[in-house]
Design a protein around this motif. Sequence first.
Motif, PDB file in Angstrom:
ATOM      1  N   ARG A  38       0.843  -1.207   0.000  1.00  0.00           N
ATOM      2  CA  ARG A  38       0.000   0.000   0.000  1.00  0.00           C
ATOM      3  C   ARG A  38       0.876   1.255   0.000  1.00  0.00           C
ATOM      4  NH1 ARG A  38      -5.282   0.357   1.332  1.00  0.00           N
ATOM      5  NH2 ARG A  38      -4.897   2.299   2.462  1.00  0.00           N
ATOM      6  N   ASP A  39       1.912   1.260   0.830  1.00  0.00           N
ATOM      7  CA  ASP A  39       2.832   2.406   0.879  1.00  0.00           C
ATOM      8  C   ASP A  39       3.522   2.604  -0.471  1.00  0.00           C
ATOM      9  OD1 ASP A  39       2.154   2.773   3.537  1.00  0.00           O
ATOM     10  OD2 ASP A  39       4.006   1.883   4.320  1.00  0.00           O
ATOM     11  N   HIS A  40       3.936   1.505  -1.081  1.00  0.00           N
ATOM     12  CA  HIS A  40       4.594   1.552  -2.386  1.00  0.00           C
ATOM     13  C   HIS A  40       3.659   2.186  -3.425  1.00  0.00           C
ATOM     14  CE1 HIS A  40       7.407   0.212  -5.485  1.00  0.00           C
ATOM     15  NE2 HIS A  40       6.375  -0.273  -6.150  1.00  0.00           N
ATOM     16  N   ALA A  41       2.383   1.820  -3.390  1.00  0.00           N
ATOM     17  CA  ALA A  41       1.406   2.383  -4.324  1.00  0.00           C
ATOM     18  C   ALA A  41       1.230   3.879  -4.082  1.00  0.00           C
ATOM     19  CB  ALA A  41       0.070   1.652  -4.192  1.00  0.00           C
ATOM     20  N   GLY A  42       1.152   4.274  -2.822  1.00  0.00           N
ATOM     21  CA  GLY A  42       1.025   5.692  -2.504  1.00  0.00           C
ATOM     22  C   GLY A  42       2.216   6.501  -2.996  1.00  0.00           C
ATOM     23  N   LEU A  43       3.416   5.985  -2.785  1.00  0.00           N
ATOM     24  CA  LEU A  43       4.631   6.665  -3.261  1.00  0.00           C
ATOM     25  C   LEU A  43       4.662   6.752  -4.782  1.00  0.00           C
ATOM     26  CD1 LEU A  43       7.308   5.190  -0.837  1.00  0.00           C
ATOM     27  CD2 LEU A  43       6.493   7.558  -0.931  1.00  0.00           C
ATOM     28  N   PHE A  44       4.233   5.682  -5.437  1.00  0.00           N
ATOM     29  CA  PHE A  44       4.180   5.663  -6.902  1.00  0.00           C
ATOM     30  C   PHE A  44       3.297   6.803  -7.412  1.00  0.00           C
ATOM     31  CE2 PHE A  44       1.916   4.314 -10.752  1.00  0.00           C
ATOM     32  CZ  PHE A  44       2.969   4.081 -11.615  1.00  0.00           C
ATOM     33  N   LEU A  45       2.108   6.941  -6.830  1.00  0.00           N
ATOM     34  CA  LEU A  45       1.184   7.972  -7.290  1.00  0.00           C
ATOM     35  C   LEU A  45       1.675   9.379  -6.935  1.00  0.00           C
ATOM     36  CD1 LEU A  45      -2.188   6.175  -6.589  1.00  0.00           C
ATOM     37  CD2 LEU A  45      -1.105   6.610  -8.806  1.00  0.00           C
ATOM     38  N   ARG A  46       2.285   9.536  -5.771  1.00  0.00           N
ATOM     39  CA  ARG A  46       2.849  10.843  -5.416  1.00  0.00           C
ATOM     40  C   ARG A  46       3.994  11.206  -6.367  1.00  0.00           C
ATOM     41  NH1 ARG A  46       0.790   9.253  -0.646  1.00  0.00           N
ATOM     42  NH2 ARG A  46       2.487   8.057   0.231  1.00  0.00           N
TER      43      ARG A  46
END
Length: 149
Positions: free
Chosen positions: A33-41
């Motif tokens: 989930r954190d990885h996905a958030g960083l990807f989108l940011r």
Amino acid sequence: MKQAADDEGRALSEVSMVRTAAFEGTEAIARARDHAGLFLRDLQAEHGVPVPERALNIVQLVVSELVTNTRKYAPGPSLLTLEAHDGAVSVTVWDTEPHLPVVRGADPVRVGQHGLEIVRAVCRSLEVHREPVGKRVTATIDLAPDPAN
């Protein structure tokens, strides 16, 4: 890559960005989930692509559901690939379990096993493919602006 004509950033149709990460163990779901958030940011910061809060929440929900399934049903590692393209983000999870999951119909009295049902409801598309080793599940989420705005 073409330069956008306005100050709101580049259109996602002009941007392609891909990231992959491997996960194993009980911390995999939160890390994914954190990885996905960083990807989108990073998509927004590096490429100027607007990412509505709704899209961020949906992508993280989809990642959480798909990676949870790998932790529950597939031994060994899993791979998460996030790809921004054509106005959407594709979330692909590969795992070692060769049996393909079945999206069950809605059943409000069933306890559990609603993950793929939820994913199918919030995504543009959901695909499941058997691989030489394991399987690959890909969900595509539109990055359109929030309908309320």
